[in-house]
Design a protein around this motif. Structure first.
Motif, PDB file in Angstrom:
ATOM      1  N   ARG A   2      -3.509  -0.738  -1.561  1.00 25.37           N
ATOM      2  CA  ARG A   2      -2.312  -0.408  -2.466  1.00 25.37           C
ATOM      3  C   ARG A   2      -1.386  -1.444  -2.587  1.00 25.37           C
ATOM      4  NH1 ARG A   2       0.579   4.709  -3.323  1.00 25.37           N
ATOM      5  NH2 ARG A   2       2.726   4.134  -3.559  1.00 25.37           N
ATOM      6  N   ILE A   3      -1.009  -1.595  -3.659  1.00 29.05           N
ATOM      7  CA  ILE A   3      -0.102  -2.785  -4.226  1.00 29.05           C
ATOM      8  C   ILE A   3       0.851  -2.111  -5.180  1.00 29.05           C
ATOM      9  CG2 ILE A   3      -0.352  -4.902  -5.614  1.00 29.05           C
ATOM     10  CD1 ILE A   3      -2.174  -5.032  -3.378  1.00 29.05           C
ATOM     11  N   GLU A   4       2.165  -2.575  -4.745  1.00 29.82           N
ATOM     12  CA  GLU A   4       3.325  -2.185  -5.408  1.00 29.82           C
ATOM     13  C   GLU A   4       3.686  -3.360  -6.559  1.00 29.82           C
ATOM     14  OE1 GLU A   4       4.976   0.681  -4.584  1.00 29.82           O
ATOM     15  OE2 GLU A   4       3.742   1.445  -3.023  1.00 29.82           O
ATOM     16  N   ALA A  20       2.685   1.637  -8.508  1.00 33.08           N
ATOM     17  CA  ALA A  20       1.662   1.300  -7.448  1.00 33.08           C
ATOM     18  C   ALA A  20       0.604   1.704  -7.956  1.00 33.08           C
ATOM     19  CB  ALA A  20       2.037   2.305  -6.087  1.00 33.08           C
ATOM     20  N   PHE A  21      -0.790   0.959  -7.537  1.00 32.35           N
ATOM     21  CA  PHE A  21      -2.116   0.807  -8.112  1.00 32.35           C
ATOM     22  C   PHE A  21      -2.937   0.621  -6.893  1.00 32.35           C
ATOM     23  CE2 PHE A  21      -0.050  -0.271 -11.776  1.00 32.35           C
ATOM     24  CZ  PHE A  21      -0.549   0.593 -12.667  1.00 32.35           C
ATOM     25  N   GLU A  22      -3.956   1.443  -6.470  1.00 32.32           N
ATOM     26  CA  GLU A  22      -5.063   1.036  -5.601  1.00 32.32           C
ATOM     27  C   GLU A  22      -5.959  -0.013  -6.273  1.00 32.32           C
ATOM     28  OE1 GLU A  22      -5.887   1.942  -2.606  1.00 32.32           O
ATOM     29  OE2 GLU A  22      -3.943   3.190  -2.587  1.00 32.32           O
ATOM     30  N   MET A  23      -6.081  -1.078  -5.729  1.00 32.09           N
ATOM     31  CA  MET A  23      -6.834  -2.459  -6.191  1.00 32.09           C
ATOM     32  C   MET A  23      -7.465  -3.066  -5.293  1.00 32.09           C
ATOM     33  SD  MET A  23      -3.829  -3.970  -8.161  1.00 32.09           S
ATOM     34  CE  MET A  23      -4.706  -5.129  -9.344  1.00 32.09           C
ATOM     35  N   THR A  34      -2.681  -6.135 -17.307  1.00 37.11           N
ATOM     36  CA  THR A  34      -2.597  -5.213 -18.547  1.00 37.11           C
ATOM     37  C   THR A  34      -2.882  -3.840 -17.984  1.00 37.11           C
ATOM     38  OG1 THR A  34      -2.937  -6.998 -20.199  1.00 37.11           O
ATOM     39  CG2 THR A  34      -3.088  -4.431 -20.943  1.00 37.11           C
ATOM     40  N   VAL A  35      -1.775  -2.643 -18.189  1.00 37.56           N
ATOM     41  CA  VAL A  35      -1.937  -1.541 -17.972  1.00 37.56           C
ATOM     42  C   VAL A  35      -1.953  -0.679 -19.396  1.00 37.56           C
ATOM     43  CG1 VAL A  35      -0.781   0.396 -16.702  1.00 37.56           C
ATOM     44  CG2 VAL A  35      -0.734  -1.751 -15.874  1.00 37.56           C
ATOM     45  N   ALA A  36      -3.030   0.310 -19.256  1.00 35.07           N
ATOM     46  CA  ALA A  36      -2.991   1.072 -20.407  1.00 35.07           C
ATOM     47  C   ALA A  36      -3.173   2.545 -19.700  1.00 35.07           C
ATOM     48  CB  ALA A  36      -4.598   1.127 -21.032  1.00 35.07           C
ATOM     49  N   ARG A  37      -2.098   3.280 -20.597  1.00 31.54           N
ATOM     50  CA  ARG A  37      -1.794   4.573 -20.100  1.00 31.54           C
ATOM     51  C   ARG A  37      -2.329   5.963 -21.143  1.00 31.54           C
ATOM     52  NH1 ARG A  37       4.037   5.111 -17.549  1.00 31.54           N
ATOM     53  NH2 ARG A  37       3.903   3.295 -15.998  1.00 31.54           N
ATOM     54  N   PRO A  38      -2.792   6.881 -20.603  1.00 27.85           N
ATOM     55  CA  PRO A  38      -3.434   7.956 -21.414  1.00 27.85           C
ATOM     56  C   PRO A  38      -2.385   8.313 -22.334  1.00 27.85           C
ATOM     57  CG  PRO A  38      -3.806   8.531 -19.288  1.00 27.85           C
ATOM     58  CD  PRO A  38      -3.094   7.148 -19.012  1.00 27.85           C
ATOM     59  N   ALA A  71      -4.523  -8.625  16.636  1.00 32.35           N
ATOM     60  CA  ALA A  71      -4.291  -8.879  15.225  1.00 32.35           C
ATOM     61  C   ALA A  71      -3.119  -7.889  14.659  1.00 32.35           C
ATOM     62  CB  ALA A  71      -5.382  -8.674  14.402  1.00 32.35           C
ATOM     63  N   GLY A  72      -2.398  -8.511  13.797  1.00 34.24           N
ATOM     64  CA  GLY A  72      -1.417  -7.539  13.226  1.00 34.24           C
ATOM     65  C   GLY A  72      -2.036  -6.851  12.084  1.00 34.24           C
ATOM     66  N   THR A  73      -1.249  -6.005  11.476  1.00 33.09           N
ATOM     67  CA  THR A  73      -1.714  -5.258  10.170  1.00 33.09           C
ATOM     68  C   THR A  73      -0.699  -5.688   9.027  1.00 33.09           C
ATOM     69  OG1 THR A  73      -0.236  -3.495  10.834  1.00 33.09           O
ATOM     70  CG2 THR A  73      -2.580  -3.601  11.580  1.00 33.09           C
ATOM     71  N   THR A  74      -1.140  -5.133   7.863  1.00 31.95           N
ATOM     72  CA  THR A  74      -0.438  -5.444   6.639  1.00 31.95           C
ATOM     73  C   THR A  74       0.114  -4.107   6.297  1.00 31.95           C
ATOM     74  OG1 THR A  74      -2.190  -6.782   5.628  1.00 31.95           O
ATOM     75  CG2 THR A  74      -0.745  -5.879   4.113  1.00 31.95           C
ATOM     76  N   ASN A  75       1.622  -4.078   6.187  1.00 30.08           N
ATOM     77  CA  ASN A  75       2.449  -2.868   6.083  1.00 30.08           C
ATOM     78  C   ASN A  75       2.266  -2.697   4.409  1.00 30.08           C
ATOM     79  OD1 ASN A  75       3.008  -2.256   8.452  1.00 30.08           O
ATOM     80  ND2 ASN A  75       5.130  -2.691   8.270  1.00 30.08           N
ATOM     81  N   SER A  76       2.458  -3.750   3.684  1.00 34.83           N
ATOM     82  CA  SER A  76       2.643  -3.612   2.176  1.00 34.83           C
ATOM     83  C   SER A  76       2.403  -4.687   1.616  1.00 34.83           C
ATOM     84  CB  SER A  76       3.871  -3.002   1.717  1.00 34.83           C
ATOM     85  OG  SER A  76       4.858  -3.653   1.940  1.00 34.83           O
ATOM     86  N   VAL A  77       2.221  -4.857   0.290  1.00 35.77           N
ATOM     87  CA  VAL A  77       2.195  -5.833  -0.479  1.00 35.77           C
ATOM     88  C   VAL A  77       2.774  -5.660  -1.870  1.00 35.77           C
ATOM     89  CG1 VAL A  77       0.534  -7.393  -2.023  1.00 35.77           C
ATOM     90  CG2 VAL A  77      -0.127  -6.715   0.337  1.00 35.77           C
ATOM     91  N   MET A  78       3.593  -6.337  -2.383  1.00 31.40           N
ATOM     92  CA  MET A  78       4.615  -6.082  -3.408  1.00 31.40           C
ATOM     93  C   MET A  78       4.443  -7.230  -4.234  1.00 31.40           C
ATOM     94  SD  MET A  78       7.980  -6.366  -5.413  1.00 31.40           S
ATOM     95  CE  MET A  78       8.962  -7.141  -3.991  1.00 31.40           C
ATOM     96  N   LEU A  79       4.441  -6.880  -5.771  1.00 34.31           N
ATOM     97  CA  LEU A  79       4.074  -7.854  -6.719  1.00 34.31           C
ATOM     98  C   LEU A  79       5.361  -8.056  -7.360  1.00 34.31           C
ATOM     99  CD1 LEU A  79       0.441  -7.587  -7.578  1.00 34.31           C
ATOM    100  CD2 LEU A  79       1.340  -8.921  -6.008  1.00 34.31           C
TER     101      LEU A  79
END
Length: 100
Positions: A2-4, A20-23, A34-38, A71-79
């Motif tokens: 999940r990318i914000e 947010a998108f699953e990538m 580029t994002v296309a929406r219905p 090992a740690g974990t990734t809580n979130s990724v924000m662009l």
């Protein structure tokens, strides 16, 4: 993963919304997306300016040679992104495009 996405405002404006998108991977600084929406004629395009990672490390001492690795974990990724013109920019998208 999940990318914000957060969008940089034009000069003097409040920060814009985010989505947010699953990538399968993380876009990097300089990448164009580029994002296309219905139901929308055209698309929204933006360029990634920065990647923000939020990580969590367990309540454990740092791993040492020969010790069981922790090992740690990734809580979130924000662009952090900026809208840019694209070849098929939607009318709704055009007011958000920064002119430089």
């Amino acid at each position: 993963m999940r990318i914000e996405f957060a969008f940089l405002p034009k000069e003097g404006e409040e920060p814009d919304h985010g989505v947010a998108f699953e990538m399968p991977g993380v876009p990097q600084a300089g990448d164009h997306v580029t994002v296309a929406r219905p139901g929308q004629a055209g698309t929204a395009s933006f360029v990634v300016r920065r990647v923000h990672w939020t990580l969590a490390y367990p309540d454990a001492p740092a791993a040492r040679c020969g010790a069981q690795p922790v090992a740690g974990t990734t809580n979130s990724v924000m662009l952090e992104c900026e809208f840019v013109p694209g070849p098929y920019s939607a009318e709704e998208h055009k007011p958000a495009i920064s002119v430089k």
